[in-house]
Design a protein around this motif. Structure first.
Motif, short mmCIF file in Angstrom:
data_model
loop_
_atom_site.label_atom_id
_atom_site.label_comp_id
_atom_site.label_asym_id
_atom_site.label_seq_id
_atom_site.Cartn_x
_atom_site.Cartn_y
_atom_site.Cartn_z
N VAL A 27 0.83 -1.20 0.00
CA VAL A 27 0.00 0.00 0.00
C VAL A 27 0.87 1.26 0.00
N ALA A 28 1.92 1.26 0.79
CA ALA A 28 2.81 2.41 0.82
C ALA A 28 3.49 2.62 -0.53
N LEU A 29 3.88 1.53 -1.17
CA LEU A 29 4.48 1.62 -2.50
C LEU A 29 3.47 2.15 -3.52
N LYS A 30 2.24 1.68 -3.42
CA LYS A 30 1.22 2.13 -4.35
C LYS A 30 0.97 3.64 -4.20
N LEU A 31 0.98 4.12 -2.97
CA LEU A 31 0.81 5.56 -2.73
C LEU A 31 1.96 6.35 -3.33
N GLN A 32 3.20 5.87 -3.12
CA GLN A 32 4.36 6.57 -3.66
C GLN A 32 4.31 6.59 -5.18
N GLN A 33 3.93 5.49 -5.78
CA GLN A 33 3.87 5.44 -7.24
C GLN A 33 2.73 6.31 -7.77
N MET A 34 1.64 6.40 -7.02
CA MET A 34 0.54 7.28 -7.40
C MET A 34 0.99 8.74 -7.41
N LEU A 35 1.75 9.12 -6.39
CA LEU A 35 2.24 10.49 -6.33
C LEU A 35 3.18 10.82 -7.48
N CYS A 38 1.52 12.29 -10.50
CA CYS A 38 0.90 13.63 -10.34
C CYS A 38 -0.52 13.65 -10.88
N ASP A 39 -1.17 12.50 -10.92
CA ASP A 39 -2.53 12.41 -11.45
C ASP A 39 -3.37 11.60 -10.47
N PHE A 40 -3.89 12.29 -9.44
CA PHE A 40 -4.66 11.60 -8.41
C PHE A 40 -5.57 12.60 -7.72
N THR A 41 -6.56 12.08 -7.03
CA THR A 41 -7.46 12.91 -6.23
C THR A 41 -7.31 12.54 -4.76
N ILE A 42 -7.80 13.39 -3.89
CA ILE A 42 -7.77 13.12 -2.45
C ILE A 42 -8.50 11.81 -2.15
N ASP A 43 -9.64 11.62 -2.79
CA ASP A 43 -10.41 10.39 -2.54
C ASP A 43 -9.64 9.15 -2.97
N GLU A 44 -8.90 9.25 -4.08
CA GLU A 44 -8.11 8.11 -4.55
C GLU A 44 -6.99 7.78 -3.58
N VAL A 45 -6.32 8.80 -3.06
CA VAL A 45 -5.25 8.57 -2.08
C VAL A 45 -5.82 7.91 -0.84
N ALA A 46 -6.94 8.43 -0.34
CA ALA A 46 -7.56 7.87 0.87
C ALA A 46 -8.01 6.43 0.63
N LEU A 47 -8.55 6.16 -0.56
CA LEU A 47 -9.02 4.80 -0.88
C LEU A 47 -7.87 3.81 -0.86
N VAL A 48 -6.75 4.17 -1.46
CA VAL A 48 -5.59 3.28 -1.47
C VAL A 48 -5.05 3.09 -0.05
N ALA A 49 -4.94 4.18 0.70
CA ALA A 49 -4.39 4.10 2.06
C ALA A 49 -5.22 3.21 2.96
N ASN A 50 -6.52 3.12 2.68
CA ASN A 50 -7.41 2.31 3.51
C ASN A 50 -7.50 0.86 3.05
N GLU A 51 -6.71 0.46 2.05
CA GLU A 51 -6.75 -0.92 1.58
C GLU A 51 -6.28 -1.91 2.64
N ASP A 52 -5.41 -1.45 3.52
CA ASP A 52 -4.94 -2.29 4.63
C ASP A 52 -5.30 -1.56 5.92
N MET A 53 -6.29 -2.06 6.63
CA MET A 53 -6.80 -1.34 7.79
C MET A 53 -5.78 -1.28 8.93
N ALA A 54 -4.96 -2.31 9.04
CA ALA A 54 -3.93 -2.28 10.09
C ALA A 54 -2.94 -1.16 9.82
N LEU A 55 -2.53 -1.03 8.56
CA LEU A 55 -1.62 0.04 8.20
C LEU A 55 -2.30 1.39 8.35
#
Length: 279
Positions: A27-35, A38-55
């Motif tokens: 999930v952290a890698l996916k966020l870094q690659q998303m950034l 430079c083509d993402f929305t706040i909702d997309e970032v939050a959605l990816v970050a919430n893919e692993d609830m423990a993280l």
């Protein structure tokens, strides 16, 4: 030290380990690659970050700690993205996953991993603090991540050793001298291999490649900052080395960054507070 001290068979075994060893959380890698796109929305970032609830839970815990946010609290990942920005949230995701990765069921290796995390975490917080307090506020997030990752090659090598010991390929009997020799000879090349494989931006590759180099680009302020906080952590004994006699004010890095004695004293106080900070 000469790289010849390391048995060549051990060197080859370590260098041949799979790049997918548990160094970075997916999930952290996916966020870094998303950034990086430079083509993402706040909702997309939050959605990816919430893919692993423990993280995600660990990220919120870190986001609300005094070291990161002061008095500002957030209740959701989306709120954290809005208040902190996508890069800060991604940094927190990488830091949270790195904190988890610095652990081993092998007590001898676990000791190294805990010391390494203490060093990397201290460097990251220190780099962020220097940026915010020494006229480089706009680069605080990037400097944090550069410092967090500068020794990632050491974690990779420890995970490689752990894997080979568990498989019975190499002996579990290793001493400090051998581990430190392996680090010195291989951690830069392996750290660079990792971040290049995962397509981290070139500025992080430059820091990993040159954070110990005798000849380095003095115009690279991010590199100067990581080198400086690395030395500051050594002076404080955060990590595997302790050099209390280091005169930080006399370093080339301090001169390049324009850091004075008062700022150094405040930085060292912050690093001392980070020593036992709960992550």
């Amino acid at each position: 030290m000469s790289t010849a001290i390391i048995p060549e068979t051990v060197r080859k075994l370590l260098a041949s380990q799979p790049i997918e060893l548990p160094i970075f959380h997916p999930v952290a890698l996916k966020l870094q690659q998303m950034l990086s796109t430079c083509d993402f929305t706040i909702d997309e970032v939050a959605l990816v970050a919430n893919e692993d609830m423990a993280l995600a839970s660990q990220m919120l815990k870190m986001a609300n700690s005094p070291m990161y946010m002061g008095r500002t609290r957030v209740a959701t990942i989306k709120e954290a993205v809005i208040r902190l920005g996508a890069q800060s949230v991604t940094n927190i995701a990488l830091a949270a996953s790195q904190a988890t990765a610095h652990a081993s069921g092998n007590p001898a290796l676990d000791r190294y991993m805990k010391a390494l995390w203490q060093h990397s975490h201290g460097c990251a917080l220190g780099a962020r603090w220097v940026a915010l307090n020494c006229g480089m506020r706009g680069t605080a997030d990037e400097n944090y991540l550069a410092a967090l990752l500068h020794d990632v090659g050491k974690l990779y090598l420890l995970k490689s050793i752990e894997r080979l010991v568990d498989a019975g390929v190499i002996s579990s009997l290793f001493d400090d001298e051998l581990i430190m020799e392996i680090f010195e000879a291989m951690h830069v090349e392996q750290g660079l291999r990792l971040v290049q494989h995962w397509n981290f931006p070139g500025m992080y590759c430059d820091v990993i490649m040159s954070h110990h180099a005798e000849e380095w680009d003095a115009a690279n302020r991010m590199l100067a900052m990581v080198r400086f906080v690395n030395l500051a952590c050594r002076r404080m004994g955060l990590g595997l080395k302790h050099e209390p006699g280091l005169a930080l004010i006399e370093t080339q890095e301090a001169r390049i960054l324009g850091i004075g004695e008062f700022q150094i004293a405040e930085l060292l106080e912050l690093l001392e507070e980070s020593r036992d900070a709960e992550v």
